[in-house]
Design an enzyme around this catalytic site. Structure first.
Site, PDB file in Angstrom:
ATOM      1  CG  LEU A 223      -1.985  -1.030   1.377  1.00  0.00           C
ATOM      2  CD1 LEU A 223      -2.737  -0.850   2.692  1.00  0.00           C
ATOM      3  CD2 LEU A 223      -2.952  -0.987   0.204  1.00  0.00           C
ATOM      4  CG  ASP A 224       0.619   4.294  -3.044  1.00  0.00           C
ATOM      5  OD1 ASP A 224       1.479   3.491  -3.458  1.00  0.00           O
ATOM      6  OD2 ASP A 224      -0.194   4.869  -3.779  1.00  0.00           O
ATOM      7  CE  LYS A 225       5.393   8.825   4.738  1.00  0.00           C
ATOM      8  NZ  LYS A 225       6.437   9.872   4.618  1.00  0.00           N
TER       9      LYS A 225
END
Length: 302
Positions: free
Chosen positions: A141-143
């Site tokens: 998952l993106d930050k």
């Protein structure tokens, strides 16, 4: 900050305080932790031990608003790793770990951050039981995206999950807080996605000009400023939801990379992995995990 002690919660691992009046985060923390030096408080911020509502916040000049809740993880808890910072374990067995990741926590290391990641923390967590234990990344998952994420405990399980991802994963549902009022209550977006040399994804309507991507959505609730969408992935391409929301004309809140031009109303990216349903890689039993929709998403789209 008000001197009243109401709405102030304290336990062995954290302090939680409700914001009474507008303030910058560092100034607010210095008042709450008046027994600590400025450098000590800045270090707590830098280590990701502070959350505002539902996201980790490290910016000292982050603008707090009345009604927000600031939670500070104590140093001793962080040092001892009695708790995991920025995430919660939803499920664990001898083969996999499923977590709920907060916005602001990296999935894996970058050039600038090696330790404050989900992978690094989980690696330390499993090695406490046995130094030979390891954790393997299955997907990311993106930050700035929160929600459900799965890791494997062996190379074999990781490979099995990745090699059979489309057959194994039965449901991946996100919620997206987007800008503006989405008039069509439900629909889908299709395109071919390509990546530029600067790692920016973009859509093409030319058949086979990139990787095919299909995203379904439905409106959960909304007003004239914001809409809350349930988004289902029929393909899992890089930044797919973010690009397709831009294509829809309603970029994800806080997503300047893909079309957002408004002030960020929630202090984070408006994207959350709500549901992950999959077949267990060893038992073949179907499992489903959910992470509650962030309160800020619901409040802004009422």
């Amino acid at each position: 900050m008000s001197n009243k002690k109401s709405n102030y919660r304290k336990d062995a691992k954290s302090i939680s305080v409700e914001v009474k009046e507008a303030d910058e985060l560092l100034a607010f923390l210095l008042k709450v932790m008046s027994n600590r030096s400025r450098n000590s408080v800045k270090s707590i911020l830098a280590r990701g031990q502070v959350t505002v509502d539902d996201h980790i916040e490290k910016q000292f000049n982050y603008n707090l608003k009345p009604g927000q809740r600031v939670t500070i993880l104590k140093n001793k808890a962080a040092v001892k790793q009695d708790v995991l910072i920025g995430m919660k374990i939803l499920y664990e067995d001898e083969h996999i770990i499923v977590i709920n990741k907060e916005a602001g926590l990296l999935s894996i290391a970058t050039e600038s951050e090696k330790q404050q990641t989900a992978l690094h923390q989980l690696m330390k967590y499993v090695k406490r039981e046995d130094p030979d234990n390891r954790i393997f990344v299955v997907h990311r998952l993106d930050k700035d995206t929160s929600g459900v994420m799965m890791f494997a405990k062996s190379e074999q399980v990781k490979r099995k999950l990745q090699d059979n991802w489309n057959q194994t994963v039965k449901e991946r549902i996100y919620v997206a807080l987007v800008e503006g009022k989405v008039s069509k209550r439900e629909g889908y977006i299709t395109s071919w996605l390509r990546e530029t040399k600067t790692h920016l994804m973009y859509s093409s309507q030319t058949p086979n000009d990139g990787l095919f991507a299909k995203t379904r959505y439905r409106v959960i609730q909304g007003n004239n400023e914001f809409s809350l969408l349930e988004v289902s992935l029929e393909t899992g391409r890089k930044n797919q939801i973010r690009v397709h929301m831009q294509d829809l004309g309603h970029p994800v809140v806080g997503d300047k990379k893909y079309g957002s031009k408004k002030r960020n109303a929630i202090g984070r990216l408006g994207l959350h992995a709500r549901t992950l349903t999959f077949l267990h890689p060893v038992t073949n039993k179907q499992l489903s995990f959910k992470a509650d929709i962030p309160a800020s998403f619901l409040n802004k789209s009422k």
